[in-house]
Design an enzyme around this catalytic site. Sequence first.
Site, PDB file in Angstrom:
ATOM      1  N   HIS A 154       0.879  -1.172   0.000  1.00 27.88           N
ATOM      2  CA  HIS A 154       0.000   0.000   0.000  1.00 27.88           C
ATOM      3  C   HIS A 154       0.914   1.218   0.000  1.00 27.88           C
ATOM      4  O   HIS A 154       2.016   1.165   0.558  1.00 27.88           O
ATOM      5  CB  HIS A 154      -0.829   0.087   1.274  1.00 27.88           C
ATOM      6  CG  HIS A 154      -1.767  -1.049   1.500  1.00 27.88           C
ATOM      7  ND1 HIS A 154      -1.399  -2.191   2.150  1.00 27.88           N
ATOM      8  CD2 HIS A 154      -3.063  -1.193   1.182  1.00 27.88           C
ATOM      9  CE1 HIS A 154      -2.437  -3.012   2.215  1.00 27.88           C
ATOM     10  NE2 HIS A 154      -3.457  -2.426   1.629  1.00 27.88           N
TER      11      HIS A 154
ATOM     12  N   ASP B 212       2.397   1.727   3.359  1.00 27.85           N
ATOM     13  CA  ASP B 212       3.303   0.699   3.893  1.00 27.85           C
ATOM     14  C   ASP B 212       4.732   1.140   3.614  1.00 27.85           C
ATOM     15  O   ASP B 212       5.658   0.805   4.355  1.00 27.85           O
ATOM     16  CB  ASP B 212       3.130  -0.658   3.197  1.00 27.85           C
ATOM     17  CG  ASP B 212       1.755  -1.263   3.409  1.00 27.85           C
ATOM     18  OD1 ASP B 212       1.072  -0.868   4.360  1.00 27.85           O
ATOM     19  OD2 ASP B 212       1.380  -2.139   2.597  1.00 27.85           O
TER      20      ASP B 212
ATOM     21  N   MET C   2       2.596  -5.710  -7.889  1.00 27.97           N
ATOM     22  CA  MET C   2       1.290  -5.123  -7.577  1.00 27.97           C
ATOM     23  C   MET C   2       1.459  -3.996  -6.567  1.00 27.97           C
ATOM     24  O   MET C   2       2.322  -4.059  -5.687  1.00 27.97           O
ATOM     25  CB  MET C   2       0.380  -6.224  -6.995  1.00 27.97           C
ATOM     26  CG  MET C   2      -0.992  -5.773  -6.530  1.00 27.97           C
ATOM     27  SD  MET C   2      -1.082  -5.232  -4.811  1.00 27.97           S
ATOM     28  CE  MET C   2      -1.651  -6.728  -3.992  1.00 27.97           C
TER      29      MET C   2
ATOM     30  N   GLU D   9     -11.137  -6.220  -4.951  1.00 22.13           N
ATOM     31  CA  GLU D   9     -11.146  -7.291  -3.940  1.00 22.13           C
ATOM     32  C   GLU D   9     -12.378  -7.173  -3.048  1.00 22.13           C
ATOM     33  O   GLU D   9     -12.567  -6.152  -2.383  1.00 22.13           O
ATOM     34  CB  GLU D   9      -9.863  -7.202  -3.099  1.00 22.13           C
ATOM     35  CG  GLU D   9      -9.815  -8.230  -1.992  1.00 22.13           C
ATOM     36  CD  GLU D   9      -8.501  -8.181  -1.221  1.00 22.13           C
ATOM     37  OE1 GLU D   9      -7.519  -7.584  -1.713  1.00 22.13           O
ATOM     38  OE2 GLU D   9      -8.459  -8.733  -0.111  1.00 22.13           O
TER      39      GLU D   9
ATOM     40  N   LYS E  34     -15.056  -8.361   0.053  1.00 23.57           N
ATOM     41  CA  LYS E  34     -15.092  -8.928   1.410  1.00 23.57           C
ATOM     42  C   LYS E  34     -16.479  -8.623   1.970  1.00 23.57           C
ATOM     43  O   LYS E  34     -16.986  -7.520   1.762  1.00 23.57           O
ATOM     44  CB  LYS E  34     -13.992  -8.266   2.255  1.00 23.57           C
ATOM     45  CG  LYS E  34     -13.817  -8.849   3.646  1.00 23.57           C
ATOM     46  CD  LYS E  34     -12.611  -8.209   4.337  1.00 23.57           C
ATOM     47  CE  LYS E  34     -12.487  -8.665   5.766  1.00 23.57           C
ATOM     48  NZ  LYS E  34     -11.352  -8.028   6.467  1.00 23.57           N
TER      49      LYS E  34
ATOM     50  N   GLU F  37     -10.052 -13.329  -2.632  1.00 29.82           N
ATOM     51  CA  GLU F  37      -9.246 -13.784  -1.489  1.00 29.82           C
ATOM     52  C   GLU F  37      -9.936 -14.978  -0.827  1.00 29.82           C
ATOM     53  O   GLU F  37     -11.138 -14.925  -0.544  1.00 29.82           O
ATOM     54  CB  GLU F  37      -9.056 -12.654  -0.466  1.00 29.82           C
ATOM     55  CG  GLU F  37      -8.381 -13.185   0.810  1.00 29.82           C
ATOM     56  CD  GLU F  37      -7.985 -12.107   1.804  1.00 29.82           C
ATOM     57  OE1 GLU F  37      -7.452 -11.069   1.377  1.00 29.82           O
ATOM     58  OE2 GLU F  37      -8.206 -12.332   3.010  1.00 29.82           O
TER      59      GLU F  37
ATOM     60  N   HIS G 161     -11.926 -14.202   2.348  1.00 27.64           N
ATOM     61  CA  HIS G 161     -13.118 -13.375   2.159  1.00 27.64           C
ATOM     62  C   HIS G 161     -14.276 -14.163   1.553  1.00 27.64           C
ATOM     63  O   HIS G 161     -15.436 -13.825   1.784  1.00 27.64           O
ATOM     64  CB  HIS G 161     -12.784 -12.155   1.305  1.00 27.64           C
ATOM     65  CG  HIS G 161     -11.724 -11.297   1.919  1.00 27.64           C
ATOM     66  ND1 HIS G 161     -11.240 -10.160   1.314  1.00 27.64           N
ATOM     67  CD2 HIS G 161     -11.059 -11.402   3.111  1.00 27.64           C
ATOM     68  CE1 HIS G 161     -10.311  -9.614   2.097  1.00 27.64           C
ATOM     69  NE2 HIS G 161     -10.181 -10.353   3.180  1.00 27.64           N
TER      70      HIS G 161
ATOM     71  N   ASP H  77      -5.530 -13.519  -3.859  1.00 29.72           N
ATOM     72  CA  ASP H  77      -5.021 -13.450  -2.486  1.00 29.72           C
ATOM     73  C   ASP H  77      -5.212 -14.808  -1.830  1.00 29.72           C
ATOM     74  O   ASP H  77      -6.335 -15.229  -1.529  1.00 29.72           O
ATOM     75  CB  ASP H  77      -5.763 -12.368  -1.680  1.00 29.72           C
ATOM     76  CG  ASP H  77      -5.144 -10.986  -1.872  1.00 29.72           C
ATOM     77  OD1 ASP H  77      -4.207 -10.858  -2.693  1.00 29.72           O
ATOM     78  OD2 ASP H  77      -5.613 -10.034  -1.214  1.00 29.72           O
TER      79      ASP H  77
ATOM     80  N   ASP I 189     -11.960 -12.134   9.759  1.00 31.62           N
ATOM     81  CA  ASP I 189     -11.005 -12.375   8.671  1.00 31.62           C
ATOM     82  C   ASP I 189      -9.678 -12.853   9.267  1.00 31.62           C
ATOM     83  O   ASP I 189      -8.925 -12.068   9.833  1.00 31.62           O
ATOM     84  CB  ASP I 189     -10.817 -11.054   7.921  1.00 31.62           C
ATOM     85  CG  ASP I 189      -9.928 -11.176   6.701  1.00 31.62           C
ATOM     86  OD1 ASP I 189      -9.825 -12.284   6.151  1.00 31.62           O
ATOM     87  OD2 ASP I 189      -9.352 -10.154   6.312  1.00 31.62           O
TER      88      ASP I 189
ATOM     89  N   ASP J  74      -6.971 -14.622   7.796  1.00 35.37           N
ATOM     90  CA  ASP J  74      -5.740 -14.511   6.994  1.00 35.37           C
ATOM     91  C   ASP J  74      -4.672 -15.509   7.438  1.00 35.37           C
ATOM     92  O   ASP J  74      -3.494 -15.167   7.642  1.00 35.37           O
ATOM     93  CB  ASP J  74      -5.169 -13.077   7.076  1.00 35.37           C
ATOM     94  CG  ASP J  74      -6.098 -12.040   6.454  1.00 35.37           C
ATOM     95  OD1 ASP J  74      -6.928 -12.412   5.614  1.00 35.37           O
ATOM     96  OD2 ASP J  74      -5.973 -10.852   6.812  1.00 35.37           O
TER      97      ASP J  74
ATOM     98  N   ASP K 255      -1.834 -13.243   1.017  1.00 31.03           N
ATOM     99  CA  ASP K 255      -2.302 -12.155   1.877  1.00 31.03           C
ATOM    100  C   ASP K 255      -2.646 -12.766   3.230  1.00 31.03           C
ATOM    101  O   ASP K 255      -3.811 -12.976   3.556  1.00 31.03           O
ATOM    102  CB  ASP K 255      -3.513 -11.464   1.259  1.00 31.03           C
ATOM    103  CG  ASP K 255      -3.915 -10.250   2.074  1.00 31.03           C
ATOM    104  OD1 ASP K 255      -3.145  -9.876   2.986  1.00 31.03           O
ATOM    105  OD2 ASP K 255      -4.991  -9.686   1.825  1.00 31.03           O
TER     106      ASP K 255
HETATM  107  C1  GLT Z   1      -5.858  -5.595   4.177  1.00 26.61           C
HETATM  108  C2  GLT Z   1      -6.935  -6.517   3.732  1.00 26.61           C
HETATM  109  C3  GLT Z   1      -6.536  -7.343   2.585  1.00 26.61           C
HETATM  110  C4  GLT Z   1      -6.287  -6.553   1.350  1.00 26.61           C
HETATM  111  C5  GLT Z   1      -5.153  -5.626   1.472  1.00 26.61           C
HETATM  112  C6  GLT Z   1      -5.095  -4.768   0.241  1.00 26.61           C
HETATM  113  S1  GLT Z   1      -5.156  -4.726   2.914  1.00 26.61           S
HETATM  114  O1  GLT Z   1      -4.841  -6.313   4.810  1.00 26.61           O
HETATM  115  O2  GLT Z   1      -7.319  -7.331   4.836  1.00 26.61           O
HETATM  116  O3  GLT Z   1      -7.443  -8.354   2.322  1.00 26.61           O
HETATM  117  O4  GLT Z   1      -5.958  -7.447   0.317  1.00 26.61           O
HETATM  118  O5  GLT Z   1      -5.681  -3.533   0.444  1.00 26.61           O
HETATM  119 MN    MN Z   2      -8.366 -11.157   4.548  1.00 19.02          MN
HETATM  120 MN    MN Z   3      -6.609  -9.463   0.623  1.00 19.95          MN
END
Ligand code: GLT
Ligand code: MN
Ligand code: MN
Length: 388
Positions: A57, A60, A91, A184, A186, A220, A223, A248, A258, A260, A290
């Site tokens: 980002h 970041d 990216m 993306e 969610k 993702e 998500h 992702d 979420d 991850d 991600d």
């Molecule tokens: C954040 C989010 C991710 C996204 C990122 C991109 S930022 O961590 O939870 O799923 O992919 O903005």
């Molecule tokens: Mn996520």
């Molecule tokens: Mn993501």
Amino acid sequence: MNNGRYTPKPEDKFTFGLWTVGNRGADPFGTQVREKKSPVELVELLAEVGAYGVNFHDNDLVPIDATASEREAIVKDFKKACDDNGIKVPMATVNLFYEPVFRDGAFTANDARVRAYAVQKTMRAMDLGAEFDAETFVLWGGREGVETDACRRTDEAIKRFRECLNYLCEYNAAQNYGYQFALEAKPNEPRADIYFPTTGAYLAFIETLEHKEMVGVNPEVAHEQMPGLSMMHAVAQAWEAGKLFHIDLNDQYPGRYDQDLRFGSVSPKQSFWLVKFLEDVGYSGMRHFDAHAYRTEDYEGVKEFARGCMRTYLIFKDKAERWNNHEEIRSILAEIEETNKDNKVGKFSPEGSQNLLAAEFDRVEMASKGLKYERLDQLTMEVLLGVD
Ligand code: GLT
Ligand code: MN
Ligand code: MN
């Protein structure tokens, strides 16, 4: 075991965000547990574990209040670190969710100044990514949503989002950046409801854009699995529509926040089908993780996490090859194909439809034979469990 075989190579296109290996383990109930590493140190870490690339980002890399000369110095150092370590930046993305100014969303916020600021911030993030030759620009609308629908009409939010996307596509063309935007989805978190909750919702929306050819999706795993959906099905629909611009990878228990988690660590079977799909169709884009390490870990654990994501992907890729070449699986698939080969639907014609209307079907006979999917699935499990 099989260490060489499962060692990541550049052609595997494994990438991580600065925010992933740089995640310091803070959650809503507790503070950071790992010390801060600079973007340069994170690039070194990624090179050490064998990643192909790093994504970021805007903030970041460049703090939001950095001066022009600070920005210049940061970019220079980071470029050098990427070059020295052979790490690419495929990216880039923009943070439209952290700052309080985005508490009501960015492109969909009610305050027109906030929407304009969000577009300005995105254009600047596109400028930054372009300095690193990033080809994909991800947009995750984390705050584009509501706690209460009293605040605006949802169709108005969609129109605002479209206006901003159209604007950014024009900027992309005007600057000759050649980005592919990847949206993306969610369903919730951090908002109670986020607009465009699934990849499918974005696929429908993209068709309404002025430059739809520039815009695809970034599904993702977490998500799609939060609401209990199939990631692979979402990915397949995006792929079939020519819209799988990025992905992702991570893992997630359905129905939770979420998470991850490390790729493949929760749902190995779904992860296997996902990898098999990507490999079977010849997806040639980035395999972006991600995800982040457990809060229990130090940076050795972070490396273990990153290596684990890549290794698991490669193991599933191997398993997919085994599945595709498995004798009994192939013979069942051949039987399935046999029933498929005489397609009676095809494209409509008046004559064809008359023939179809007149055709005779023995529905009892058609349902008389078992389909062997139990056996097929058991063989899949045996391949996955390593006994075949
Ligand atoms: C954040 C989010 C991710 C996204 C990122 C991109 S930022 O961590 O939870 O799923 O992919 O903005
Ligand atoms: Mn996520
Ligand atoms: Mn993501």
